[in-house]
Structures are given as structure tokens and as C-alpha cells.
Design an enzyme around this catalytic site. Structure first.
Site, PDB file in Angstrom:
ATOM      1  N   ASN A  66      -6.870  -6.743 -16.064  1.00 26.66           N
ATOM      2  CA  ASN A  66      -6.179  -7.998 -15.849  1.00 26.66           C
ATOM      3  C   ASN A  66      -5.296  -8.328 -16.985  1.00 26.66           C
ATOM      4  O   ASN A  66      -5.038  -9.629 -17.086  1.00 26.66           O
ATOM      5  CB  ASN A  66      -7.026  -9.008 -15.186  1.00 26.66           C
ATOM      6  N   ARG A 107     -14.621   0.059  -7.071  1.00 25.07           N
ATOM      7  CA  ARG A 107     -15.528  -0.895  -6.154  1.00 25.07           C
ATOM      8  C   ARG A 107     -15.774  -0.236  -4.767  1.00 25.07           C
ATOM      9  O   ARG A 107     -15.084   0.943  -4.514  1.00 25.07           O
ATOM     10  CB  ARG A 107     -14.602  -2.236  -5.987  1.00 25.07           C
TER      11      ARG A 107
END
Length: 359
Positions: free
Chosen positions: A86, A218
Site C-alpha cells: 500500500n 489471501r
């Protein structure tokens, strides 16, 4: 740096172009400050990188911080949460280099240099960059292209290596290591480009740090070809001066894949739907003339896949749970500018034509 400054809500306490060693003498002198840069100093970890969040609260330098807040942040410098996810760490380095150029405050340059050394230290023998360092739990140690993490790190090191702009003010002993790191990173990118049926395609969002093969992150991010992250990788390769034949082949193969993997006459829309918990839904619908790409493509078939939290592949966006399809970007126009504007310029400059690719 103006765009970065506006994004982070920069507030200058004092600005000058004076550099270290050219300051007024005397006990009353104080280093010029930049309030955003001062917050960044407080959040820097002892390892040299920065976190993206603290106790699940996103780090936001636009928030006002008291002296006590800054002191509390500094006490957390031993936390094991430094990351390049990020935009963390790379945005701070970029900003601090600009803040040093504007203020001459050596603390900003020193912090940026510690951040650059952190990037150099976290690079793996393969040339890849993990999402976190030194935290290597779960998928955090894998080569991470997700959200342009590795590309952002390489772009910072590229600026150091080329002494670009304000990076010319950085410790010159970092230039040679940065050059080596960029070269190694480019080699990693070329090696991780996925080959399907003998044809190089694009990249997965994560690759195994040892085998270099696509791997899962994920639950809803399976090993697959990325219609999103592969754009940033291709753009980075196109930014290289005097690209090698290997880099040229990698770029042209990626372009061919983007062209072959279009979802033509389709678009994705957010719509009101009172039947859903949040009163809205996200749908893929036909729209003549519109083109989108899926976020994930199956490694074996190159067909778009949509995966929810149960890790099951689905052929349609509507088949996964509404929480995921409205909370994650499963389709978009990411390669559009690359194909229509950036690649034609690169192609004209380097005289390379993308080979045809098929699904």
C-alpha cells in the site's frame, strides 16, 4: 514532488533551498521543518522501513499530531510491521527526499537514506521483494507484485541509481548498490513472467520466493495471471533505458497477452440494490464499445476467474459473495492507457512488434 505533497497534506513550517553545511551559525538557529516529514520520522521503524497501519488504523499523515502523539509513535519504532504494501516506505522515502531538497534539514535525508538501505536489505537473492520485512509469516515473504509493491521499490532504487531529481542529494555510496538492485530486480521480473504452452504471458500478484512460480496470497487471491499488477510491471520495464533483448521480449509478450485477454463489449458497474445488506451491488454487464480486463485469469485456461473467501474459482462475478464483489476490484480498465498510449510510443522508440498471442 508537488503531487506527493498535496496527497499527504504537506504543511511547511519553514522552507529554503539551503543544504546541510550552509546554515546560519549561532545557538538560536533551528533546523527548518516540514510537519508531514516530522510525522514520517516518528513512524519510521528501527529497521528503516515504515508501517502501513498501526493497530489496524491506517497511517495517515494528514491527521494532526501533538508532541505527545509524536513521542508515542517514536516509542513504537521496534515494531515488526515495516512493509512496502500500500505504498508504505516508498511514499515516505520519496516525500522525505523532496522535503530535504526544500528545507535542507539533514534529518529528512538521513531518514530517507535509512529507508533506501531498508529496501536494499529486504531484496531477496532472486531479486524479488517481499511484502513485509523482516516479518516472513504466511505469504508476506513471497515476491510481491501486488498493488505494485515491488515495482514501487524498484522505482525508488532506480531514482537513486540514476541520481534523478532530488535523489542526486542522497549519499553517493548508495548509487552502486541501487544499480545492482535494479538490475537484479529486472532479472527477477523476466524470470517470473509466466510461460503458458511455450508462450510468455504476464505475472501473478505473488510469486514463490524460491521456485519463482505463481502462488496464492489471501484466500481470494489464488495463483493466477494478473490483469492489474502486470500493467505496472510492464510500465516499469518500458521505463528502462536501452532495454535488453530479454526485456523487449518480456514487454512485447505482455502486450500480446493484454490484447488477447480483453473482455470486449463489457463493463462493470455499481448499482443500487435494496436487497443487499449495504443497498448496493456490483455487476458486469454488456456495453457495446467498452473493454475491460479481469483481475485474475486461470493459469491453465487463461479464462477470467472470480474467487471469494471460500477460495473457489467461479466463471462469473455474480457467483461470489456480495461482500467481496463490492469490496474488491475484480475487473477494470487497467491496461487501457498502456495499450493505447504508452506502448505505441515505446514501440516507435525501440522498433519492436508484439507477437500474436492466443488464449
Amino acid at each position: 514532488m508537488k503531487a506527493v505533497a498535496l496527497f499527504l497534506g504537506m504543511s511547511m513550517g519553514w522552507a529554503t533551498t539551503a543544504l546541510a553545511g550552509h546554515r546560519p551559525a549561532g545557538p538560536a538557529y533551528r533546523e527548518p521543518t516540514d510537519t508531514t516529514a516530522d510525522k514520517m520520522l516518528a513512524f519510521q521503524r528501527s529497521v528503516g522501513g515504515w508501517p502501513k497501519a498501526v493497530d489496524n488504523a491506517k497511517v495517515d499523515y494528514r491527521h494532526r499530531m501533538s508532541t505527545a502523539d509524536l513521542q508515542a509513535a517514536r516509542r513504537d519504532d521496534g515494531r515488526d510491521d515495516a512493509t512496502i504494501d500500500n505504498n508504505a516506505t516508498t511514499r515516505e522515502i520519496n516525500y522525505l527526499v523532496g522535503a530535504f531538497q526544500q528545507t535542507g534539514n539533514p534529518a529528512y535525508r538521513e531518514a530517507a537514506e535509512r529507508g533506501i538501505r531498508y529496501l536494499l536489505k529486504m531484496q531477496q537473492p532472486s531479486g524479488g521483494f517481499p511484502q513485509y520485512f523482516p516479518d516472513d509469516r504466511l505469504y508476506r515473504a513471497q515476491i510481491t507484485y501486488n498493488d505494485n509493491a515491488m515495482v514501487n521499490a524498484l522505482r525508488v532504487l532506480q531514482a537513486v541509481a540514476e541520481k534523478k531529481g532530488a535523489f542526486a542529494l542522497i549519499d553517493p555510496t548508495l548509487v552502486a548498490p541501487a544499480q545492482r538492485a535494479v538490475s537484479l530486480g529486472v532479472q527477477c521480473i523476466v524470470k517470473t513472467q509466466y510461460v503458458r504452452r511455450g508462450q510468455p504471458t504476464v505475472w501473478c500478484a505473488q510469486h514463490d520466493r524460491l521456485t519463482l512460480l505463481p502462488c496464492q496470497a489471501r484466500a481470494f487471491e489464488l495463483a493466477s495471471l494478473s490483469g492489474s499488477e502486470s500493467v505496472g510491471i510492464t510500465e516499469f520495464l518500458m521505463s528502462l533505458d536501452q532495454p535488453t533483448p530479454e526485456v523487449r521480449r518480456a514487454v512485447t509478450a505482455a502486450i500480446a497477452w493484454f490484447e488477447a485477454s480483453k473482455l470486449e463489449n463489457m463493463t462493470i458497474k455499481d448499482v443500487a440494490d435494496p436487497r443487499e445488506p449495504k443497498g448496493r451491488d456490483r455487476v458486469m454487464v454488456s456495453e457495446p464499445g467498452s473493454t475491460i480486463w479481469a483481475r485474475f485469469y486461470d493459469l491453465a485456461t487463461n479464462q477470467p476467474i472470480y474467487v471469494g473467501r471460500d477460495s473457489r474459482k467461479h466463471a462469473q462475478l455474480a457467483d461470489i459473495e456480495v461482500e467481496r464483489r463490492t469490496g474488491y476490484g475484480y475487473a477494470g480498465t487497467w491496461p487501457e492507457k498502456l495499450l493505447t498510449r504508452e506502448y505505441p510510443k515505446w514501440q516507435q522508440k525501440w522498433g519492436y512488434t508484439a507477437p500474436a498471442a492466443t488464449n
